[in-house]
Scaffold this motif. Structure first.
Motif: not given
Length: 516
Positions: A38-43, A79-81, A73-74, A240-241
Motif C-alpha cells: 500500500g501507500q502511506v499518505v497525509d490527508v 506521500p509520507v517519506r 482530490l487524491d 484507489r480510494r
C-alpha cells in the motif's frame, strides 16, 4: 422582517490538521506465501474529522466522504517519506496470527510486506502500524506541523491502515477471477481526452457500471463457491480510494485492487537520464549510434507506458500468480479498447513455458503492438524474473480456463483480435498452442459474457436471467436498455457455435417473461 437578508455560508470547512493513513485495498495469497502492500499518505482534515471512530481505515475514507471523493482530490495527497511500519494480521476471532518485522517504505510512502509464515485458510484482517520515520526531511516537516498546531492528532496516530487478507489453501483447485475495470466493469469514456480528464473529477456515484456487470460479478461468486475476485486497472494509484468506494457502492466484494504507480515510470526516466549524465563512458562504449538508438527506444517506451497497459498488466498477472496455489484455475475478463487480449494471451504462453529466458526477454523488448513500443528493457527483465519464479513454483501449465473480452464498438472484432495476436507472436506459436481452443472469446457486454460463462459451466441459466434483469433500465452508450434493446443485442451477440443452444434458450425464456 429584517431588510438585511443574511447571506448563506458557502465557505468550505477549514483544514486544521493532518491525518496519516495507509491506503491498501486488500490482498490475496496462499497458505505459505502472501503479501500486503500500500501507500502511506497525509490527508488534510477538519476539526470534525478528528473523530477516529468515523474513519474507515480499510478504504481510508471519513464517514460520508464515500460519495464525495474524486481522484483529483487524491492527486494532491502528500506521500509520507520513508515511514517505518509494522504489519499485524488477526483472524476472524481477533487472535493475532502474524506480526512482521520492520517494514521500510520508499520515498513516496509505498511499502510491501511478503509473508512466508504459514497462515490459516480464511479471510483475515490486517492492520498497518506506524512505528517511526526514516527520513530527516519528513521528521522535520512533522515537527514543524506539531509546533504550529495545537492538539494535533498527527503524533498520536499508530494504526494508519487496515485491510482484508484472504488466504486460500495450497491444494485449492477452484477458480480465481481477475477483471479489468474501464470498459469491462465501468462505462468509462477512455476514447477521448475529455473523457479521460472528466474521470479525474467523477465521484463514486457518478461512475456508472456497464449494465449487468455488478450482477455478473456477484453471480459468479455465488456459483463458484466464493471464488476470489481481483481487479486490475491501468488507472493511476491516486484513483484507489475512489475505486474502492465505487466497488462498494455496486455491492461487489473483491479481494484485491491493483492500480498503476505512474510516478515509478517518471522516476525511472529521471534516474536513467541522471545515470547517463554521470556515466557517459558506459553509455557510449558501443558507439554513439547504438547509444542514441537505445535512448530513443527507452524514452519512447517509457512515454508510451504512461498510457499503455501491456507491461504493467502482464507484470501484475504474473506477480499475482506466484502467490496463487499451483492447481488454482483462472477466469480473465477484459475489453478490446486497448491490449487486454494480447496481454492475456502472453500470460498464458508464459505460464506454459512457451516463451522463457533470453527468448522471452528479447521478444518483449522488441515487441511492437498497436504501433507502440511499450516494454522497456528493465520491464522485460522483470517479467522474465516473474516467469522464471512461476515455472520454478508451479511448473509449466496454463492456469487460464476462460478469457472473455468485452467487444466494444471502439475496438477490433474477434477475428481482428485473433489476427493482431497472431501477427505479434513469434511465427507459428499461435497455431501450435491454440489449435484446440482460442486464447480468448470476444463478446458484447455482460449478457454475452454470462452466456459464455454458462456454456463453460461457471453459471447456470437462471443466473443469466438475473444478470439480464440487472441490465434493464440502465443506459449503455446513450441508449436505454429495455426489452427491445435486450432482444436485439441477444440476436447480434458474437458467440461461438457451441453457445448457440444457450442463446436460443435464453431468447425463448426472455420472450416468455416479457410477454407476461
Amino acid at each position: 422582517m429584517n431588510s438585511m437578508s443574511q447571506e448563506p455560508n458557502t465557505s468550505q470547512p477549514i483544514i486544521t490538521d493532518i491525518k496519516r493513513i495507509a491506503v491498501c485495498g486488500g490482498s490475496l495469497g496462499r497458505e505459505r506465501r502472501s503479501y500486503v502492500r500500500g501507500q502511506v499518505v497525509d490527508v488534510g482534515i477538519t476539526d470534525l474529522m478528528k473523530a477516529d471512530g468515523l474513519w474507515d481505515l480499510v478504504t481510508g475514507l471519513f464517514k460520508g466522504d464515500e460519495t464525495k471523493i474524486t481522484p483529483f482530490l487524491d492527486f494532491s495527497l502528500a506521500p509520507v517519506r520513508k515511514p517505518v511500519l509494522k504489519l499485524e494480521v488477526h483472524d476472524v476471532t481477533g487472535k493475532l496470527i502474524y506480526t512482521s518485522g520492520k517494514i521500510k517504505a520508499d520515498e513516496d510512502g509505498f511499502f510491501s510486506c511478503e509473508i512466508r509464515d504459514k497462515l490459516p485458510v480464511g479471510s483475515h484482517d490486517f492492520q498497518v502500524i506506524l512505528e517511526g520515520l526514516d527520513s530527516f526531511r519528513q521528521y522535520s516537516k512533522d515537527l514543524a506541523h506539531l509546533n504550529a498546531t495545537e492538539n494535533s492528532i498527527l503524533g498520536r496516530t499508530t494504526i494508519v491502515g487496515k485491510g482484508k487478507l484472504r488466504i486460500i489453501a495450497e491444494d485449492y483447485q477452484g477458480m480465481v477471477v481477475t477483471s479489468d475495470i474501464d470498459q469491462t466493469y465501468l462505462a468509462t469514456d477512455i476514447h477521448s481526452g475529455k473523457g479521460k480528464f472528466s474521470a479525474l473529477f467523477e465521484t463514486p456515484n457518478q461512475k456508472q457500471a456497464l449494465p449487468g456487470m455488478p450482477e455478473l460479478y456477484r453471480e459468479l461468486r455465488i456459483n463458484l463457491e466464493n471464488a476470489p475476485l481481483a481487479f486490475i486497472s491501468a488507472s493511476p494509484h491516486f484513483f484507489r480510494r475512489t475505486m474502492l468506494a465505487t466497488i462498494a457502492k455496486d455491492n461487489i466484494h473483491i479481494e484485491s485492487l491493483h492500480l498503476k504507480y505512474l510516478e515509478g515510470t517518471i522516476k525511472g526516466v529521471f534516474d536513467k537520464v541522471i545515470d547517463t549524465i554521470f556515466n557517459p563512458l558506459t553509455f557510449f562504449q558501443n558507439g554513439f549510434k547504438p547509444a542514441w538508438s537505445r535512448t530513443k527506444k527507452f524514452l519512447g517506451a517509457s512515454y508510451q507506458s504512461l498510457f499503455d497497459q501491456m507491461s504493467y498488466k502482464l507484470s501484475i498477472l504474473l506477480y499475482d500468480r506466484i502467490y496463487l496455489p499451483t492447481n488454482s484455475k483462472e477466469i480473465l475478463l477484459g475489453d478490446n479498447t486497448e491490449s487486454d487480449y494480447m496481454i492475456f494471451t502472453l500470460y498464458q504462453l508464459i505460464c506454459m513455458g512457451k516463451l522463457s529466458g533470453d527468448e522471452l526477454e528479447e521478444y518483449l523488448y522488441q515487441l511492437n503492438f498497436l504501433g507502440r513500443d511499450a516494454i522497456t528493457r528493465d520491464a522485460a527483465k522483470k517479467i522474465r524474473l516473474y516467469a522464471e519464479e512461476i515455472l520454478r513454483i508451479h511448473g509449466p501449465k496454463n492456469p487460464v480456463t476462460l478469457t472473455l473480452i468485452n467487444r466494444t464498438s471502439h475496438g477490433p472484432s474477434q477475428l481482428d483480435m485473433i489476427q493482431k495476436v497472431k501477427d505479434a507472436l513469434p511465427e507459428g506459436v499461435f497455431e501450435t498452442e491454440f489449435s484446440k481452443r482460442p486464447p480468448f472469446y470476444g463478446t458484447e457486454g455482460a449478457m454475452g459474457m454470462a452466456i459464455l460463462l454458462e456454456n463453460h459451466g461457471y453459471l447456470d441459466p437462471n443466473q443469466i436471467l438475473n444478470i439480464i434483469a440487472g441490465m434493464i433500465g440502465k443506459v449503455l452508450e446513450g441508449k436505454l436498455v429495455d426489452e427491445t434493446f435486450i432482444l436485439k443485442q441477444l440476436d447480434e451477440l458474437t458467440l461461438p457455435k457451441e453457445a448457440e443452444g444457450t442463446r436460443a434458450k435464453i431468447k425463448e425464456n426472455l420472450k416468455s417473461a416479457f410477454l407476461n
